[in-house]
Design a protein around this motif. Structure first.
Motif, PDB file in Angstrom:
ATOM      1  N   GLU A   1       5.267  -4.195   4.373  1.00 15.96           N
ATOM      2  CA  GLU A   1       4.752  -3.011   3.846  1.00 15.96           C
ATOM      3  C   GLU A   1       5.448  -1.815   4.039  1.00 15.96           C
ATOM      4  N   CYS A   2       6.878  -1.984   4.387  1.00 16.48           N
ATOM      5  CA  CYS A   2       7.709  -1.044   4.809  1.00 16.48           C
ATOM      6  C   CYS A   2       9.107  -0.911   4.005  1.00 16.48           C
ATOM      7  N   ASP A   3       9.536   0.184   3.935  1.00 11.49           N
ATOM      8  CA  ASP A   3      10.942   0.229   2.901  1.00 11.49           C
ATOM      9  C   ASP A   3      12.055   0.142   3.764  1.00 11.49           C
ATOM     10  N   VAL A   4      11.684   0.681   5.293  1.00 13.02           N
ATOM     11  CA  VAL A   4      13.020   0.773   6.211  1.00 13.02           C
ATOM     12  C   VAL A   4      12.533   0.342   7.546  1.00 13.02           C
TER      13      VAL A   4
ATOM     14  N   LYS B   1       0.810  -1.106   0.042  1.00 13.58           N
ATOM     15  CA  LYS B   1      -0.238   0.045   0.019  1.00 13.58           C
ATOM     16  C   LYS B   1       0.786   1.216  -0.106  1.00 13.58           C
ATOM     17  N   THR B   2       0.531   2.021  -0.761  1.00 15.54           N
ATOM     18  CA  THR B   2       1.383   3.356  -0.969  1.00 15.54           C
ATOM     19  C   THR B   2       1.252   4.286   0.576  1.00 15.54           C
ATOM     20  N   ALA B   3       2.384   4.636   0.758  1.00 13.17           N
ATOM     21  CA  ALA B   3       2.716   5.730   1.892  1.00 13.17           C
ATOM     22  C   ALA B   3       2.581   7.072   1.371  1.00 13.17           C
ATOM     23  N   PRO B   4       1.680   7.766   2.295  1.00 10.80           N
ATOM     24  CA  PRO B   4       1.352   7.608   3.540  1.00 10.80           C
ATOM     25  C   PRO B   4      -0.213   6.784   3.614  1.00 10.80           C
ATOM     26  N   ALA B   5      -0.464   5.916   4.390  1.00 10.50           N
ATOM     27  CA  ALA B   5      -1.777   4.965   4.153  1.00 10.50           C
ATOM     28  C   ALA B   5      -2.537   5.513   5.493  1.00 10.50           C
ATOM     29  N   ILE B   6      -1.790   6.070   6.485  1.00 11.63           N
ATOM     30  CA  ILE B   6      -2.742   6.180   7.911  1.00 11.63           C
ATOM     31  C   ILE B   6      -3.005   7.805   8.062  1.00 11.63           C
ATOM     32  N   ALA B   7      -1.966   8.589   7.947  1.00 12.85           N
ATOM     33  CA  ALA B   7      -2.175   9.850   7.762  1.00 12.85           C
ATOM     34  C   ALA B   7      -1.840  10.566   6.631  1.00 12.85           C
ATOM     35  N   GLU B   8      -3.000  10.488   6.030  1.00 11.24           N
ATOM     36  CA  GLU B   8      -2.815  10.962   4.540  1.00 11.24           C
ATOM     37  C   GLU B   8      -2.325  12.332   4.205  1.00 11.24           C
TER      38      GLU B   8
ATOM     39  N   GLY C   1       6.213   8.990   0.709  1.00 14.21           N
ATOM     40  CA  GLY C   1       6.218   7.955  -0.094  1.00 14.21           C
ATOM     41  C   GLY C   1       6.877   6.534   0.564  1.00 14.21           C
ATOM     42  N   ILE C   2       8.004   7.291   1.634  1.00 17.40           N
ATOM     43  CA  ILE C   2       8.668   6.092   2.297  1.00 17.40           C
ATOM     44  C   ILE C   2       7.902   5.773   3.749  1.00 17.40           C
TER      45      ILE C   2
ATOM     46  N   PHE D   1      15.481   8.764  17.227  1.00 16.56           N
ATOM     47  CA  PHE D   1      15.878  10.193  16.762  1.00 16.56           C
ATOM     48  C   PHE D   1      15.983  10.033  15.140  1.00 16.56           C
ATOM     49  N   ALA D   2      16.600   8.770  14.747  1.00 12.07           N
ATOM     50  CA  ALA D   2      16.772   8.598  13.400  1.00 12.07           C
ATOM     51  C   ALA D   2      15.395   8.726  12.722  1.00 12.07           C
ATOM     52  N   ALA D   3      14.390   8.079  13.277  1.00  8.15           N
ATOM     53  CA  ALA D   3      13.115   7.823  12.752  1.00  8.15           C
ATOM     54  C   ALA D   3      12.497   9.113  12.798  1.00  8.15           C
ATOM     55  N   THR D   4      12.610   9.974  13.707  1.00 10.95           N
ATOM     56  CA  THR D   4      12.039  11.411  13.812  1.00 10.95           C
ATOM     57  C   THR D   4      12.526  12.438  12.688  1.00 10.95           C
ATOM     58  N   MET D   5      13.924  12.414  12.497  1.00  8.00           N
ATOM     59  CA  MET D   5      14.311  12.921  11.416  1.00  8.00           C
ATOM     60  C   MET D   5      13.811  12.719   9.990  1.00  8.00           C
ATOM     61  N   LEU D   6      13.544  11.355   9.826  1.00  7.14           N
ATOM     62  CA  LEU D   6      12.974  10.816   8.551  1.00  7.14           C
ATOM     63  C   LEU D   6      11.411  11.536   8.634  1.00  7.14           C
ATOM     64  N   SER D   7      10.566  11.130   9.574  1.00  7.63           N
ATOM     65  CA  SER D   7       9.415  11.585   9.764  1.00  7.63           C
ATOM     66  C   SER D   7       9.085  13.162   9.583  1.00  7.63           C
ATOM     67  N   ASP D   8      10.004  13.869  10.214  1.00 10.10           N
ATOM     68  CA  ASP D   8      10.046  15.424  10.001  1.00 10.10           C
ATOM     69  C   ASP D   8      10.060  15.857   8.660  1.00 10.10           C
ATOM     70  N   PHE D   9      10.292  14.894   7.767  1.00  9.99           N
ATOM     71  CA  PHE D   9      10.614  15.412   6.273  1.00  9.99           C
ATOM     72  C   PHE D   9       9.932  14.473   5.453  1.00  9.99           C
ATOM     73  N   GLY D  10       8.565  13.793   5.999  1.00 12.97           N
ATOM     74  CA  GLY D  10       7.531  13.180   5.280  1.00 12.97           C
ATOM     75  C   GLY D  10       7.678  11.693   5.382  1.00 12.97           C
ATOM     76  N   ALA D  11       8.540  11.024   5.703  1.00 14.40           N
ATOM     77  CA  ALA D  11       8.403   9.558   5.924  1.00 14.40           C
ATOM     78  C   ALA D  11       7.059   9.287   6.918  1.00 14.40           C
ATOM     79  N   GLU D  12       6.476   8.098   6.530  1.00 14.56           N
ATOM     80  CA  GLU D  12       5.479   7.775   7.411  1.00 14.56           C
ATOM     81  C   GLU D  12       6.233   6.667   8.407  1.00 14.56           C
ATOM     82  N   VAL D  13       6.213   7.179   9.664  1.00 12.34           N
ATOM     83  CA  VAL D  13       7.061   6.170  10.457  1.00 12.34           C
ATOM     84  C   VAL D  13       5.970   5.535  11.464  1.00 12.34           C
TER      85      VAL D  13
END
Length: 430
Positions: free
Chosen positions: A114-117, A10-17, A25-26, A39-51
């Motif tokens: 369902e995940c990339d990382v 399923k294409t990301a984001p699927a929960i918070a669209e 998309g990650i 913190f690594a995950a937060t850095m990714l989520s701050d810039f659009g990754a669905e974590v």
């Protein structure tokens, strides 16, 4: 056929669209607690990754939630660290001992599909029944990022080292960083605020972004190993080359530089401190002129530009003149002269000073959002780095424990309400 094998990505984001950003998309799955991996995950989520942050419900989730001191609102409470670092994440509760709870393994592997990382800092994953090989079989495009103190076996190392417990001050000691902190006549000290955790988190993000680029080209995932110790070692500047080539071991020198002045921390008239470093002849002469000192008498060569000059009577006399100058002026008077003369210097500030500084306000460094545990608006640091076209964004504050479990189970993994209720009844999810 296992349930995860039937899942369609399923294409990301699927929960918070409404999640947007350069990493939209990650999708990232986090199995981690406290600082580095989250913190690594937060850095990714701050810039659009669905974590999706996987938390164990029976132990109260990520231990960072309970870190002291706590912020309270009525009977509710949560740590300031959680408020700052857990924003932009989905909280998914799952008991992760797959050897004891086979259903958990099925849910987990479905998430991996369902995940990339996948980011983890649990260290003991194989005891839970997880291996890199198993996850790569489920998702060959997966990027696996291990964050630890001393590393994982795949990249070498002694078993006794790899199995050692580690936290930030220990990594400072092992890397050689700790030896350089403090004063030469006192025992070594260590830097505060989990510097190594944040460093290893940043190195992890760097590895993940490079690995994502490789996946785009080849379709093949890979494994990343980011450690606290090696993160400190990587930023040790010239320490190892000096030792390996010339047998020079740097030592702690306190707040003074041994080979040039003015440099160090100086108390001021108003009870504050200025950190000053005027390295090189040009900077030295600017300071001398700015303060109105006799440059002919206290030449750079005689009083300021070498260890011998600093130890001379003239050099010591000049050092005292600098100390007296700062004690005769308040911090604003002194810093204005230094800044106007383009000298590297700063007043040592507290949180109130920093947050009231118009420069950082104008750069948009403070953001407000609603913490989901307390249900109140909080102010936190925003985003670094700044990006012109795809800036960081907070789409939601730090989540309540298990806030998104049902949504992930339904929207992403395709479980029915009846199945979800059954899992909750058995304590597998919350």
């Amino acid at each position: 056929m296992e349930r995860w094998e039937k899942l369609e990505r399923k294409t990301a984001p699927a929960i918070a669209e409404d999640i947007q950003g350069p990493l939209s998309g990650i999708r990232v799955l986090l199995n981690g607690s406290v600082v580095a991996a989250p913190f690594a995950a937060t850095m990714l989520s701050d810039f659009g990754a669905e974590v999706i942050a996987l938390e164990r419900p029976k132990v109260g989730g990520d231990t960072a939630r309970a870190q002291k001191p706590q912020i309270t609102e009525g009977e509710k409470h949560i740590s300031g660290s959680w408020m700052q670092n857990a924003r932009n994440k989905l909280s998914f509760t799952l008991e992760t001992n797959f050897n004891k709870v086979p259903e958990s393994k099925e849910i987990f592997l479905s998430l991996i599909k369902e995940c990339d990382v996948w980011i983890e800092n649990m260290v003991w994953i194989e005891k839970l029944g997880i291996t890199d090989e198993m996850l790569m079989e489920v998702n060959p495009r997966l990027i696996i990022c291990h964050v630890s103190g001393f590393g994982t076996p795949k990249f070498g190392g002694e078993e006794r080292y790899l199995n050692r417990a580690c936290y930030d001050p220990l990594a400072q000691a092992e890397s050689g960083w700790c030896l350089l902190q403090g004063f030469p006549d006192k025992p070594p000290y260590y830097a505060q605020q989990y510097i190594g955790d944040y460093l290893s988190g940043l190195f992890a993000v760097n590895g993940i972004l490079m690995a994502l680029r490789v996946v785009e080209k080849t379709g093949k995932g890979q494994i990343i190993d980011s450690t606290l110790c090696e993160s400190y070692m990587r930023v040790m500047d010239d320490n190892y080359t000096l030792w390996s080539q010339a047998g020079i071991q740097k030592q702690r020198q306190g707040i003074k530089q041994a080979t040039y002045q003015p440099a160090g921390i100086f108390p001021t008239k108003d009870g504050k401190y200025i950190n000053l470093g005027a390295y090189g002849k040009g900077a030295y002469e600017k300071v001398m002129k700015g303060f109105g000192f006799d440059l002919e008498k206290y030449s750079y060569e005689a009083a300021g530009g070498s260890e011998e000059a600093l130890q001379s009577d003239l050099g010591k006399e000049l050092d005292q003149k600098f100390a007296d100058y700062f004690m005769e002026h308040d911090s604003k008077e002194a810093i204005d002269i230094l800044i106007d003369n383009r000298i590297g210097a700063a007043v040592i500030k507290n949180c109130e000073d920093v947050m009231n500084e118009e420069h950082w306000k104008d750069r948009g460094d403070w953001v407000t959002y609603e913490d989901q545990t307390l249900g109140k608006e909080v102010t936190a640091f925003g985003f670094a780095p700044k990006m012109s076209e795809t800036p960081g964004k907070v789409w939601r504050g730090a989540p309540r424990l298990g806030q998104d479990t049902e949504a992930v189970m339904k929207k992403l993994l395709g479980y029915s309400q009846e199945e979800i209720d059954a899992f909750k009844g058995r304590g597998i999810i919350d």
